[in-house]
Motif scaffolding. Sequence first.
Motif, PDB file in Angstrom:
ATOM      1  N   VAL B 318       0.842  -1.202   0.000  1.00 47.91           N
ATOM      2  CA  VAL B 318       0.000   0.000   0.000  1.00 47.91           C
ATOM      3  C   VAL B 318       0.880   1.257   0.000  1.00 47.91           C
ATOM      4  O   VAL B 318       0.610   2.230  -0.701  1.00 47.91           O
ATOM      5  CB  VAL B 318      -0.953  -0.005   1.216  1.00 47.91           C
ATOM      6  CG1 VAL B 318      -1.667   1.335   1.349  1.00 47.91           C
ATOM      7  CG2 VAL B 318      -1.988  -1.110   1.061  1.00 47.91           C
ATOM      8  N   THR B 319       1.958   1.200   0.755  1.00 50.84           N
ATOM      9  CA  THR B 319       2.853   2.355   0.822  1.00 50.84           C
ATOM     10  C   THR B 319       3.460   2.675  -0.534  1.00 50.84           C
ATOM     11  O   THR B 319       3.491   3.825  -0.965  1.00 50.84           O
ATOM     12  CB  THR B 319       3.997   2.087   1.829  1.00 50.84           C
ATOM     13  OG1 THR B 319       3.423   1.792   3.094  1.00 50.84           O
ATOM     14  CG2 THR B 319       4.906   3.301   1.952  1.00 50.84           C
ATOM     15  N   ARG B 320       3.938   1.660  -1.190  1.00 53.39           N
ATOM     16  CA  ARG B 320       4.671   1.900  -2.443  1.00 53.39           C
ATOM     17  C   ARG B 320       3.778   1.936  -3.673  1.00 53.39           C
ATOM     18  O   ARG B 320       4.042   2.677  -4.614  1.00 53.39           O
ATOM     19  CB  ARG B 320       5.726   0.793  -2.669  1.00 53.39           C
ATOM     20  CG  ARG B 320       6.865   0.775  -1.727  1.00 53.39           C
ATOM     21  CD  ARG B 320       7.587   2.105  -1.551  1.00 53.39           C
ATOM     22  NE  ARG B 320       7.877   2.838  -2.781  1.00 53.39           N
ATOM     23  CZ  ARG B 320       8.555   3.980  -2.817  1.00 53.39           C
ATOM     24  NH1 ARG B 320       9.037   4.496  -1.694  1.00 53.39           N
ATOM     25  NH2 ARG B 320       8.763   4.609  -3.952  1.00 53.39           N
ATOM     26  N   ASN B 321       2.758   1.124  -3.713  1.00 49.83           N
ATOM     27  CA  ASN B 321       2.074   0.883  -4.984  1.00 49.83           C
ATOM     28  C   ASN B 321       0.673   1.472  -5.082  1.00 49.83           C
ATOM     29  O   ASN B 321      -0.054   1.173  -6.025  1.00 49.83           O
ATOM     30  CB  ASN B 321       2.007  -0.634  -5.261  1.00 49.83           C
ATOM     31  CG  ASN B 321       3.365  -1.225  -5.572  1.00 49.83           C
ATOM     32  OD1 ASN B 321       4.358  -0.845  -4.973  1.00 49.83           O
ATOM     33  ND2 ASN B 321       3.419  -2.138  -6.518  1.00 49.83           N
ATOM     34  N   THR B 322       0.271   2.265  -4.098  1.00 50.01           N
ATOM     35  CA  THR B 322      -1.003   2.965  -4.248  1.00 50.01           C
ATOM     36  C   THR B 322      -0.752   4.468  -4.237  1.00 50.01           C
ATOM     37  O   THR B 322       0.235   4.938  -3.666  1.00 50.01           O
ATOM     38  CB  THR B 322      -2.017   2.605  -3.143  1.00 50.01           C
ATOM     39  OG1 THR B 322      -1.589   3.169  -1.903  1.00 50.01           O
ATOM     40  CG2 THR B 322      -2.177   1.108  -3.003  1.00 50.01           C
ATOM     41  N   HIS B 323      -1.648   5.199  -4.848  1.00 52.73           N
ATOM     42  CA  HIS B 323      -1.434   6.627  -5.074  1.00 52.73           C
ATOM     43  C   HIS B 323      -2.770   7.353  -4.905  1.00 52.73           C
ATOM     44  O   HIS B 323      -3.841   6.779  -5.131  1.00 52.73           O
ATOM     45  CB  HIS B 323      -0.884   6.859  -6.478  1.00 52.73           C
ATOM     46  CG  HIS B 323       0.160   5.860  -6.858  1.00 52.73           C
ATOM     47  ND1 HIS B 323       1.498   6.045  -6.625  1.00 52.73           N
ATOM     48  CD2 HIS B 323       0.042   4.630  -7.413  1.00 52.73           C
ATOM     49  CE1 HIS B 323       2.168   4.972  -7.024  1.00 52.73           C
ATOM     50  NE2 HIS B 323       1.309   4.096  -7.513  1.00 52.73           N
ATOM     51  N   ILE B 332      -5.355   4.723  -6.701  1.00 50.98           N
ATOM     52  CA  ILE B 332      -4.733   4.243  -7.945  1.00 50.98           C
ATOM     53  C   ILE B 332      -3.728   3.175  -7.552  1.00 50.98           C
ATOM     54  O   ILE B 332      -2.951   3.380  -6.617  1.00 50.98           O
ATOM     55  CB  ILE B 332      -4.011   5.391  -8.677  1.00 50.98           C
ATOM     56  CG1 ILE B 332      -4.959   6.562  -8.933  1.00 50.98           C
ATOM     57  CG2 ILE B 332      -3.391   4.891  -9.975  1.00 50.98           C
ATOM     58  CD1 ILE B 332      -4.240   7.846  -9.358  1.00 50.98           C
ATOM     59  N   PRO B 339       8.976  -8.199 -10.771  1.00 49.99           N
ATOM     60  CA  PRO B 339       9.265  -9.116  -9.663  1.00 49.99           C
ATOM     61  C   PRO B 339      10.778  -9.178  -9.458  1.00 49.99           C
ATOM     62  O   PRO B 339      11.540  -9.014 -10.419  1.00 49.99           O
ATOM     63  CB  PRO B 339       8.695 -10.458 -10.153  1.00 49.99           C
ATOM     64  CG  PRO B 339       8.646 -10.344 -11.640  1.00 49.99           C
ATOM     65  CD  PRO B 339       8.390  -8.896 -11.925  1.00 49.99           C
ATOM     66  N   ILE B 340      11.187  -9.411  -8.234  1.00 49.42           N
ATOM     67  CA  ILE B 340      12.622  -9.430  -7.945  1.00 49.42           C
ATOM     68  C   ILE B 340      13.305 -10.474  -8.827  1.00 49.42           C
ATOM     69  O   ILE B 340      12.928 -11.641  -8.846  1.00 49.42           O
ATOM     70  CB  ILE B 340      12.878  -9.748  -6.458  1.00 49.42           C
ATOM     71  CG1 ILE B 340      12.174  -8.707  -5.585  1.00 49.42           C
ATOM     72  CG2 ILE B 340      14.376  -9.795  -6.169  1.00 49.42           C
ATOM     73  CD1 ILE B 340      12.532  -7.266  -5.879  1.00 49.42           C
ATOM     74  N   GLU B 399       4.723  -7.502  -5.909  1.00 52.52           N
ATOM     75  CA  GLU B 399       5.942  -6.829  -5.451  1.00 52.52           C
ATOM     76  C   GLU B 399       5.657  -5.377  -5.095  1.00 52.52           C
ATOM     77  O   GLU B 399       5.101  -4.626  -5.898  1.00 52.52           O
ATOM     78  CB  GLU B 399       7.018  -6.900  -6.540  1.00 52.52           C
ATOM     79  CG  GLU B 399       8.402  -6.517  -6.052  1.00 52.52           C
ATOM     80  CD  GLU B 399       8.908  -7.456  -4.957  1.00 52.52           C
ATOM     81  OE1 GLU B 399       8.736  -8.669  -5.101  1.00 52.52           O
ATOM     82  OE2 GLU B 399       9.446  -6.948  -3.959  1.00 52.52           O
ATOM     83  N   ALA B 402       7.139  -0.100  -6.467  1.00 52.97           N
ATOM     84  CA  ALA B 402       6.957   0.985  -7.439  1.00 52.97           C
ATOM     85  C   ALA B 402       7.861   2.168  -7.078  1.00 52.97           C
ATOM     86  O   ALA B 402       7.800   2.684  -5.965  1.00 52.97           O
ATOM     87  CB  ALA B 402       5.498   1.427  -7.468  1.00 52.97           C
ATOM     88  N   GLY B 403       8.689   2.566  -7.998  1.00 52.26           N
ATOM     89  CA  GLY B 403       9.576   3.706  -7.785  1.00 52.26           C
ATOM     90  C   GLY B 403      10.839   3.378  -7.015  1.00 52.26           C
ATOM     91  O   GLY B 403      11.676   4.257  -6.795  1.00 52.26           O
ATOM     92  N   ASP B 444      13.383   6.060  -3.124  1.00 52.00           N
ATOM     93  CA  ASP B 444      13.136   6.353  -4.545  1.00 52.00           C
ATOM     94  C   ASP B 444      14.437   6.415  -5.327  1.00 52.00           C
ATOM     95  O   ASP B 444      15.302   7.255  -5.063  1.00 52.00           O
ATOM     96  CB  ASP B 444      12.413   7.688  -4.686  1.00 52.00           C
ATOM     97  CG  ASP B 444      10.983   7.611  -4.177  1.00 52.00           C
ATOM     98  OD1 ASP B 444      10.309   6.615  -4.465  1.00 52.00           O
ATOM     99  OD2 ASP B 444      10.561   8.554  -3.493  1.00 52.00           O
ATOM    100  N   ARG B 446      15.521   5.502  -9.520  1.00 50.96           N
ATOM    101  CA  ARG B 446      15.125   4.928 -10.810  1.00 50.96           C
ATOM    102  C   ARG B 446      16.361   4.520 -11.607  1.00 50.96           C
ATOM    103  O   ARG B 446      17.170   5.369 -11.977  1.00 50.96           O
ATOM    104  CB  ARG B 446      14.311   5.934 -11.624  1.00 50.96           C
ATOM    105  CG  ARG B 446      13.184   6.626 -10.866  1.00 50.96           C
ATOM    106  CD  ARG B 446      12.132   5.623 -10.429  1.00 50.96           C
ATOM    107  NE  ARG B 446      11.112   6.251  -9.598  1.00 50.96           N
ATOM    108  CZ  ARG B 446       9.966   6.741 -10.046  1.00 50.96           C
ATOM    109  NH1 ARG B 446       9.689   6.690 -11.329  1.00 50.96           N
ATOM    110  NH2 ARG B 446       9.101   7.281  -9.212  1.00 50.96           N
TER     111      ARG B 446
END
Lengths: 153, 546
Positions: B318-323, B332, B339-340, B399, B402-403, B444, B446
């Motif tokens: 939820v922390t990383r992949n929802t917006h 979102i 995947p790793i 996974e 995101a970011g 973060d 990239r």
Amino acid sequence: MSKAPTVCVLTANRLRDGTVVFLDFEGAWSETLVEGLVARSPDEVRALRDRGSYDAIRSIVVDPYLIEVHETLSGLLPIRYRERVRATGPSVLDDVPGYREPAAGQRQGLQERLAYASPPREPQPVEGPQMHGMPGVGNPDLGATHDAHAEAA
Amino acid sequence: MYRYDEFDAEFVHQRVAQFRDQVARRLTGELTEDEFKPLRLMNGVYLQLHAYMLRIAIPYGTLNSRQLRKLAHIARTYDRGTGHFTTRQNLQFNWPKLADIPDILGELATVEMHAIQTSGNCIRNVTADHFAGATAEEVADPRPYAEIIRQWSSLHPEFSFLPRKFKVAVTAASRDRAAIRVHDIGLELKRLATGALGFAVFVGGGQGRTPIIAKRIRDDLPEADLLSYLEAVLRIYNLHGRRDNKFKARIKILVHEIGAAAFSAQVEEEWQRIRDSALRLPEDEIRRIQAYFTPPAFEPQPSKAYLRPPERSFERWVTRNTHTHKQPGYAIVTISLKPIGGVPGDASAEQMDAIADLAQQYSFDEVRVSHEQNLVLPHVRIEDLRRVYAGLQAVGLGEANAGLVTDIIACPGLDYCALANARSIPIAQRISARLAARQDAIGDLRIKISGCINACGHHHVGHIGILGVEKRGEEHYQLLLGGSGAEDAALATITGPGFDPDGIVDAVAKVVDTYLSLRASANETFLAAYGRLGPAPFKEALYAAA
């Protein structure tokens, strides 16, 4: 004019399906390099080149060209790394720790997980800190205003 | 989302029939490869390193479940069970047989999809912010304008043989997720001083062998003038863009050589001539297209989430992949296709089917493709997040990265691409596995990897960029630092001598270690730290012992 390679093999892609092929010593187009016909003299190189052009005109193969190879005890080895990848196929790693090959038949598992994951019928609103240990979540309705990507470039 | 009208449907079916005939004539030898090649490229068919490749357009990255299931079906029936989502919000199949491609295109036509203008020197698939229509940050949904541009540019007779390919990206948020400053034309939908909607226009950006950040040549383009202004830009480019040298033929070279002011002046002159022509967008036509993108029927939701019982992996996700969604009670969701240790951007047929199910059940039947090679469920009720997460976990897509440093962009590289000099995918896999355990602590970051100078993996705008080259017949990798493709767009700079395939993985780890040891706090991102510290400490870590 570039110098013609003196030890080389003829390769192309098969027209119908695009498969990588090599001209073998029986004059057929083979999917492996193992039995590739090696040209060691300018005349043999020219003959290979002519054969490639002829089979391209006959719409058997596409884009024929010569690749330089080493003749080793274990077989033919393309000199350029590009040609080694092309001869052996994608080198995508399947032994990286954590990597899982997506398997067929997992959709049934999905349905099972969906059923398993159903929330309680009368969920309780989250009070106070929404989730322990979370530095912030993406949606303000989840209890914080920090977007997961807010600090990204 | 946009639905084909009768013209669209008839045209696409006609094109499939034409290509079926062309393939048949090629297979019998009636057409030579020289004759056939431009025909197949016009239909998205490339001959790659190992096989043919079919590139399918996904306009502005928007799909519905029916379309995604069709892609899964094609992967299963005609390919090797996998599709590859690209940095152009397209999908590529790496193993189709030429003889099957007319059937594949026929199947795509049944779900309003095609591969037209995914190759050649024309206006390519228009890309957009993958959170469009969902994010609270936008002034309006940019996709209706992307659709208008798509319709205008499809088979545009004047722009079908440009000096070089041409890419347009659109966003409506100040935070740039569409990388508009590294496109030939980037459009930012905004509120003008009048309060009406209009555009900031960026021109001449791009990557490849000559990376350039786009120049803003207009900041107040009225909505109604969108097409006339784009037409003027394309006309000046078509007239003056170089055709003598493929490597200097993109619009970025023209803008760079004559200067943004001179280019803008020429565009302005042409625009004034055609501004009040048939290209002026009628208000009712804009609204007609917008109607296709009417927001879903969101239901009032509780203002607080129901997420108990807590579970660490779900919390991370939820922390990383929802917006943040514009609609209270909704979120979102980014579906990581990273995947790793996996192949960036790949999705199996089973995964595509599962995502289609989740989209249909939980996201108003919508899926987005991001240029970061992930998928997005744009409209998920917060109270459904746990079910969506479970559904994704069941197919290996849970996974929470995101970011993060394992959310790596990588082009197909030498494993598939005929143009590549070095592999990208195995490098991404190894970096992912190497840094996965520390990714939350790193934050973060990239990483973007290209297997050749054409920069499909966006290495120029990676916080850490990797460029594969060929050196004496072997793979060699250059390391770049400090780039960004977002609103603070910047080009990364090369650190110094390159590395072999093992060395580049170690080098990235050293850069990350240096960042972690020197960052001012856990909140200082890699890019911020690099901006503060400069390249020196990173170069020292990389080369001092050598």
